[in-house]
Design an enzyme around this catalytic site. Structure first.
Site, PDB file in Angstrom:
ATOM      1  N   GLY A  94       0.980  -1.061  -0.140  1.00 18.14           N
ATOM      2  CA  GLY A  94      -0.176   0.376  -0.135  1.00 18.14           C
ATOM      3  C   GLY A  94       0.820   1.137  -0.234  1.00 18.14           C
ATOM      4  N   GLY A 115       3.802   0.726   1.843  1.00 18.33           N
ATOM      5  CA  GLY A 115       5.547  -0.226   1.956  1.00 18.33           C
ATOM      6  C   GLY A 115       5.866   0.313   0.720  1.00 18.33           C
ATOM      7  N   HIS A 142     -16.225   4.755  11.398  1.00 15.77           N
ATOM      8  CA  HIS A 142     -15.983   6.072  10.085  1.00 15.77           C
ATOM      9  C   HIS A 142     -17.881   6.457   9.944  1.00 15.77           C
ATOM     10  CE1 HIS A 142     -16.828   9.116   6.371  1.00 15.77           C
ATOM     11  NE2 HIS A 142     -15.712   8.814   6.926  1.00 15.77           N
ATOM     12  N   SER A 169     -16.883   9.179   1.715  1.00 21.12           N
ATOM     13  CA  SER A 169     -16.197   9.788   2.259  1.00 21.12           C
ATOM     14  C   SER A 169     -16.527  10.741   2.902  1.00 21.12           C
ATOM     15  CB  SER A 169     -15.308  10.226   0.498  1.00 21.12           C
ATOM     16  OG  SER A 169     -13.979  11.444   1.551  1.00 21.12           O
ATOM     17  N   ARG A 192     -14.187  12.286  13.609  1.00 20.89           N
ATOM     18  CA  ARG A 192     -15.637  11.308  12.811  1.00 20.89           C
ATOM     19  C   ARG A 192     -15.768  10.819  14.792  1.00 20.89           C
ATOM     20  NH1 ARG A 192     -11.120   8.845   8.739  1.00 20.89           N
ATOM     21  NH2 ARG A 192     -11.873  10.466   7.234  1.00 20.89           N
ATOM     22  N   GLU A 240      -0.270   2.346   8.462  1.00 17.59           N
ATOM     23  CA  GLU A 240      -2.107   1.269   9.518  1.00 17.59           C
ATOM     24  C   GLU A 240      -1.589   0.473  10.506  1.00 17.59           C
ATOM     25  OE1 GLU A 240      -5.735   1.557   7.347  1.00 17.59           O
ATOM     26  OE2 GLU A 240      -6.431   0.990   9.288  1.00 17.59           O
ATOM     27  N   ARG A 257      -8.096   9.611  14.428  1.00 15.12           N
ATOM     28  CA  ARG A 257      -7.656  10.069  13.608  1.00 15.12           C
ATOM     29  C   ARG A 257      -8.823  10.790  12.824  1.00 15.12           C
ATOM     30  NH1 ARG A 257      -7.589   9.603   8.241  1.00 15.12           N
ATOM     31  NH2 ARG A 257      -9.084   7.004   8.503  1.00 15.12           N
ATOM     32  N   LEU A 312      -3.330   9.262   4.679  1.00 14.19           N
ATOM     33  CA  LEU A 312      -2.346   8.938   3.752  1.00 14.19           C
ATOM     34  C   LEU A 312      -1.998   8.979   3.988  1.00 14.19           C
ATOM     35  CD1 LEU A 312      -5.353   9.886   1.150  1.00 14.19           C
ATOM     36  CD2 LEU A 312      -4.496   7.171   1.016  1.00 14.19           C
TER      37      LEU A 312
END
Lengths: 669, 284, 294
Positions: free
Chosen positions: A12, A15, A237, A251, A298, A404, A414, A420
């Protein structure tokens, strides 16, 4: 000495960023991933990536405020130096991604456009349509492909990480992995292993996470002695589209672009949403949080949606929990330009056009703030020492965790568009640390002397695998057990937590953990056997699941995403000024007491059977003193006043003295 | 559940799913029938999950779970591409209600036909990633240190590049392409894995790039920095198996789940290679 | 890159695939397509009058001994090149119209089918009218017995018209001409994509409309030419045509514009022989009538 190599597990954002940076430093990399790297879960991130930028700076924003928002949003549970370092790097990271060709949305003058995200008052978030994660991932994938073409990075796609290889001194010398197609098990000698294996959402059955997010790699490391931190902090979320196979993310950018959350004031009003007048609509986030409106952090948005449906009975539908997320007041053209990708998903999977009709959404498990424990080395100024071999190293030397699957950046909760950033940041930042660590080694894991070690460890995994295939199982079905595990976890350890329920859940999970040993495989072949690989991953969900439940049970407080109604701190409700003052003082005392007791990292260590034991570690809050999170609390003003007064006194008495750094991870060596 | 686009009162209590199964590369394939209990709002992924949990065919025989690829389940990763009722698409966004409305006799699932089958519905799409390498689908930055922001870009430029950049290498475009022929090699007995891989890569490199890779070449040629290496990409497009193999059937653009303007990319590639060829002929 | 290193080991054809395919694309328009348009328009001039058609033929044959060179270099060889590469292309495609029923996909398959049809038609057509080669041995032993080389340039309309009286031939010509026209019109459209003239979907749609109109117009011209010429091969029109042609021939020979060349004129015996294949009583009658009148 043979050539030194690094093994990166996970393709991801984190990595890939690590692999490309290592390659740039001249270090050959083996990159291993369950799926082709381009199909990693990072593609699902939609909204954007945060950093201070030229425009927000002019409104008074700074790296420091981004740092402050992040730790405040995370309820001060993260060590502050890594977060500060990340916020400092953020503008440079976005510049780099821009140079790599990410098609960020543009202003008419050609600058990067920004939107506002939850938990901040600034438009910090750069975005590429509504598929920012996909676009960022592809840019890194392209760079890795470039290094692959040049021979610096070897890519092993379709390999499942089975265990790290530790030598007699407990240093990591590589890993054992299994090919998902041929079922071949082989060893990958490496002088450093970087785990970038993402979250563990599948423990909850259905979540917004991808099917590869089983958390099994972290679990397999934990069995080898790696500590797991803050497992109980699971982000739910606020807005996801319910589905039979998956809860698809809607989103936060939908709210960032002006989306409004509401329910009809009349419970289960059967009229079409368009026929319900403004006055009959309950915009509960806007009413309760006038400052942040629909863009509260959130955890708060999630709880409010949960509350309005479960406790106030105002769910839009009677037999299912959901609220409206309304974009219909925004022009089609603007929606298509800024949110096209996610609206397309809603349309495709629900058959309803969200430009015409409000979306129906409900919270879903989304992100694990917790993860493998990782170290860092702090500078005097409060940032990180660039290139320190300790940065992101787990308690097993030579084994690193980033993205993550580490625990460092998001604390108790978060902020949107920070994941990201943390993934790319940690990937880039870990590379010089690994380089320096390897420079201090006098051997290579590819040296002959390690052959026996690797052969032996490989043989152990092979035997395990063969035994699992040969096992005369009972009639337990792994898919059914997975479903039950998901149900238990979703009920007990998501939005609202209760100790009795958690105790029950621990018992049930233990029971399921025993039943899994009785699973029969419906496929005992040795070619692309997904049945056996799933069973292995399922078995490895249990240690993490237990760590989550036990961590949640032990933590008797509310912090970030971890919410226990029995331990809430009610606000100030008195009218009399003196009484208000007194209540506020009491509130602040309670808050300080709570922090003394619980402003600590939960650390789970596991035995060979995967049973966790909990311990606690101080948090480095030396840069920004913890303060109450007062979003929407009754009497917030007076509490804030009292709190500020206390802080001023404290600063006065501590005049000139810097706060001592906690003795644990934060200590400078 | 959320109200579907049409009502279900005439839906059956169960429906048939036929899966084309294959034990491994080079093995014969056969159809297997499964009976699935109907629920509203299923997609093909949840059907496959049910098949895996049932592990029994429609005739009541024990069977191994069907192997298939998937990851994100929201049509952004590209993993679960397969033939659903003969059409190439992602299984996750293939909704059962809609499929049964179109064809009440059941649902037919088969692996993609242009790639080597590894098992059942799992295919090896390495050739597509190899094609991205052939066309140098990346930006040649100096390094990853801080050099300030990237080049400024007009909204128009971004709006051209963004759709191309949404390509998830799912393979629909090449699966539906009548010019894209399957390349499948079998490993020789005396060959090592590396030798076989090398031979396979060579075979891939001589075969058609396909629409996805051509479009990626255009994506990077359009970027101000990427443009500096446009020549390399155009050479790759003009090499054997390049752009010229395209036969303008335009199925690629019709089946693309992301609605990427692939045929515009192909025509742009045509224009750029035309100029490039002229320049090569007259400028040196 | 590996791919470039490998290319030295590949065959010349594989290495130059791009160039060959572009030449193939180009040759379809220039000269093959352009020639076809001119050819159909010249032939359609018969609708004005056989004399007008004859006049055009004279101007082409004004090239004299250069004509065969022009024919081979600008017509036959390009057609052969276009056809042979075309066959290779067709062999490499795997039409899938049953699975993917999109209009462009049907056009793709149709382009290949009409290409093949056009190829066979052109071979037959050239044999039928021209005979392929004009060596006497070939003409006497192969072409004339098989009914080829029917067209006599100095009796253009009448000989061509006579050759087109059989229904089988008419059917062959209708199908062949329409295949050629479709192949050209659609070929121009794909060529615009291949060379990058029209790139956006909207531009491609506009180009497609223009090509369709051109195709229809060309089909009208082609059919006009075909049935116009056919009409000049029977009844009163035949008589008039021959008269006009012969008059023109004699005056041209007299003025010295054209050298007398009996090979390029019709002969009664040949006209009779030509019916041997698909003989129709009607055709026989007409030929006989024409002979009598002469």
């Amino acid at each position: 000495m043979a050539e030194q190599r690094v093994l990166v597990v996970g393709g991801g954002l984190a990595g890939l960023a690590a692999a490309m940076k290592l390659a740039e430093l001249g270090i050959p990399v083996d990159l291993m991933s369950l799926t082709p790297v381009k199909r990693s879960h990072s593609v699902c991130a939609q909204g954007g990536i945060n950093s201070v930028n030229e425009l927000t700076r002019q409104q008074g924003d700074s790296e420091y405020l981004h740092f402050d928002d992040t730790v405040y949003g995370g309820d001060f549970l993260q060590h502050q130096p890594p977060v500060k370092e990340m916020a400092d790097w953020a503008p440079r990271i976005i510049d780099l991604m821009d140079r790599l060709g990410v098609p960020f949305n543009r202003t008419p003058e050609g600058f990067r456009d920004q939107r506002r995200f939850g938990g901040t008052l600034y438009k910090r978030t750069a975005f590429a349509g509504a598929t920012t994660g996909q676009q960022l991932l592809y840019a890194l994938d392209e760079q890795v492909r470039r290094w692959h073409a040049g021979g610096m990075i070897a890519i092993y796609e379709g390999w499942d990480f089975l265990s790290p290889v530790l030598d007699d001194d407990g240093r990591c010398r590589g890993a054992i992995a299994q090919n998902l197609v041929s079922m071949e098990i082989r060893s990958f000698p490496a002088d450093a292993v970087i785990l970038a294996t993402g979250g563990c959402g599948l423990i909850y059955g259905r979540s917004t996470m991808s099917m590869a997010c089983t958390g099994s790699a972290a679990s397999r490391c934990s069995k080898a002695g790696v500590k797991y931190a803050n497992g109980e902090f699971i982000q739910v979320h606020p807005t996801a589209i319910p589905g039979a196979d998956k809860l698809r993310l809607m989103s936060e950018s939908a709210r960032g672009e002006g989306g409004r959350v509401w329910v009809p004031r009349k419970p289960q009003d059967s009229r079409e949403p368009g026929e319900i007048s403004e006055g009959e609509r309950y915009y509960f986030l806007e009413e309760r949080y006038p400052k942040y409106g629909n863009l509260v952090p959130r955890d708060i948005a999630t709880r409010e949606i949960f509350n309005v449906c479960v406790n106030e009975g105002l769910s839009v539908e009677a037999d299912r929990q959901c609220v409206y997320l309304d974009l219909t007041h925004i022009s089609r053209e603007e929606l298509d330009r800024k949110l096209g990708g996610i609206l397309h998903i809603y349309e495709k999977f629900q058959g309803v056009d969200p430009r015409e009709e409000p979306m129906k959404i409900f919270p879903a498990v989304h992100y694990s703030m917790g993860g493998m424990w990782a170290d860092y080395e702090r500078t005097v100024e409060g940032g990180l020492v660039l290139g320190s071999p300790r940065n992101h190293q787990t308690n097993v030397p030579g084994l690193y965790a980033i993205g993550e699957c580490d625990y460092q950046y998001h604390g108790g909760n978060r902020l949107g568009a920070n994941s990201l950033l943390s993934c790319i940041f940690t990937g880039l930042f870990v590379a010089p640390s690994v380089q320096n660590m390897m420079g201090s080694l006098s051997s290579s894991a590819h040296d002959e002397k390690y052959d026996t070690l690797h052969r032996g460890q490989r043989a152990v995994r092979q035997l395990e695998h063969d035994n699992l295939l040969k096992r005369e199982g009972g009639r337990e079905n792994p898919y059914v057990i997975h479903q039950e595990l998901g149900d238990v976890m979703t009920k007990a350890a998501t939005v609202v937590r209760d100790n009795d329920q958690l105790k029950d859940a621990i018992e049930k999970v233990n029971e399921l953990g025993e039943r899994i040993e009785n699973c029969s495989l419906s496929d005992t072949g040795n070619w692309t056997n997904q049945n056996v690989m799933f069973t292995k991953a399922l078995r490895d969900m249990f240690p993490i699941a237990k760590a989550i439940l036990q961590g949640a049970l032990a933590r008797d407080e509310c912090r970030g995403a971890h919410y226990k109604p029995k331990f809430t701190m009610p606000g100030v409700e008195a009218d009399d000024p003196a009484e208000r003052r007194r209540q506020a003082e009491a509130w602040c005392d309670a808050f300080e007491e709570k922090n003394r007791k619980w402003l600590k990292t939960t650390i789970a260590s596991f035995d060979k059977e995967g049973e966790p034991t909990l311990s606690y570690e101080e948090v480095d809050t030396s840069i920004i003193p913890p303060r109450p999170r007062l979003y929407g609390l009754v009497g917030a003003e007076v509490i804030e006043e009292v709190w500020k007064g206390r802080q001023a006194n404290r600063n006065g008495s501590a005049n000139g003295q810097s706060e001592p750094a906690p003795a644990t991870a934060a200590a400078t060596s | 559940m959320i109200a579907p686009a049409h009502d279900h009162h005439d839906q059956p209590s169960s429906f048939e799913v036929r899966v084309l199964r294959q034990a491994g590369p080079g093995e014969p394939s056969h159809w297997e029938r499964h009976q699935i209990t109907y629920e509203p709002n299923l997609n093909v992924i949840s059907v496959l999950q049910k098949i895996a949990a049932q592990a029994t065919t429609a005739d009541g025989k024990d069977t191994t779970p069907v192997a298939w690829d998937c990851n994100c389940l929201e049509e952004v990763c590209g993993a679960c591409t397969m033939l659903v009722n003969g059409q190439t698409r992602q299984a996750c966004s293939a909704l059962v209600d809609k499929l049964l409305a179109d064809d009440p006799s059941g649902i037919e699932l088969a692996p993609m036909s242009k790639f080597p089958v590894l098992r059942d519905l799992v295919v090896d799409r390495a050739r597509m990633f190899r094609a991205l390498e052939r066309v140098h689908a990346w930006i040649e930055v100096d390094g990853y240190g801080d050099r300030g922001a990237g080049p400024r870009e007009s909204q128009e430029g971004q709006e051209f590049r963004y759709p191309l950049s949404e390509c998830m290498t799912c393979g629909c475009c090449v699966e539906a392409c009548p010019q894209y022929a399957k390349v499948e090699l079998t490993k020789h007995v005396d060959e090592t894995d590396e030798q076989f891989e090398k031979r396979q890569e060579q075979a891939y490199d001589e075969s058609f790039l396909g629409a996805a890779a051509i479009s990626q070449a255009m994506l990077f040629n359009e970027h101000p920095t990427g443009h500096m290496n446009a020549g390399e990409r155009l050479e790759a497009l003009m090499a054997p198996g390049g752009l010229q193999v395209c036969g303008n059937a335009q199925n690629c653009v019709s089946v693309c789940p992301k609605e990427i303007p692939l045929t515009t990319s192909i025509a742009k590639a045509g224009r750029q290679t035309t100029w490039h060829a002229f320049k090569r002929l007259f400028d040196r | 890159m590996d791919s470039q290193a490998n290319s030295s080991t590949q065959s010349f054809l594989a290495r130059n695939d791009f160039l060959i395919r572009r030449l193939h694309s180009l040759s379809g328009l220039i000269p093959v397509g352009a020639f076809m348009v001119v050819h159909l328009m010249v032939n359609a001039s018969v609708l004005e009058s056989p004399a007008a058609f004859q006049k055009n033929v004279y101007s082409i044959h004004g090239l004299g001994s250069l004509l065969p060179v022009v024919e081979w270099v600008f017509i036959f060889i390009p057609i052969l090149f276009h056809a042979i590469v075309g066959v290779v292309i067709v062999a490499g495609g795997m039409p899938n119209n049953n699975q993917y029923r999109y209009a462009a996909n049907y056009r793709y398959t149709l382009q290949r089918a009409t290409g093949m049809l056009a190829f066979f038609f052109i071979m037959a057509h050239v044999f039928h009218m021209h005979g392929w080669f004009h060596a006497d041995v070939w003409l006497e032993n192969v072409v004339h017995p098989l009914g080829g080389a029917q067209f006599k340039p100095f009796n253009a309309a009448s000989t061509a018209g006579l050759a087109l009286q059989g229904y089988v031939w008419v059917a062959v010509y209708v199908i062949g001409v329409l295949a050629c026209v479709y192949h050209l019109a659609n070929g121009v459209w794909t060529m615009g994509i291949t060379w990058g003239v029209w790139t956006s979907a909207a531009a491609q749609a506009r180009a497609s409309a223009v090509c369709s109109v051109l195709g229809v117009l060309l089909a009208v011209v082609g059919m006009g030419a075909l049935f116009g010429i056919r009409a000049s091969g029977s009844g009163e029109k035949l008589e008039q045509a021959i008269q006009a042609e012969d008059q023109m021939y004699e005056s041209k020979v007299a003025s010295g514009e054209v050298k007398a060349n009996e090979h390029k004129r019709r002969h009664e015996e040949e006209a009779e022989k030509s019916e041997s294949e698909d003989d129709l009583a009607a055709l026989e009658d007409q030929s006989a009538g024409a002979t009598q009148r002469e």
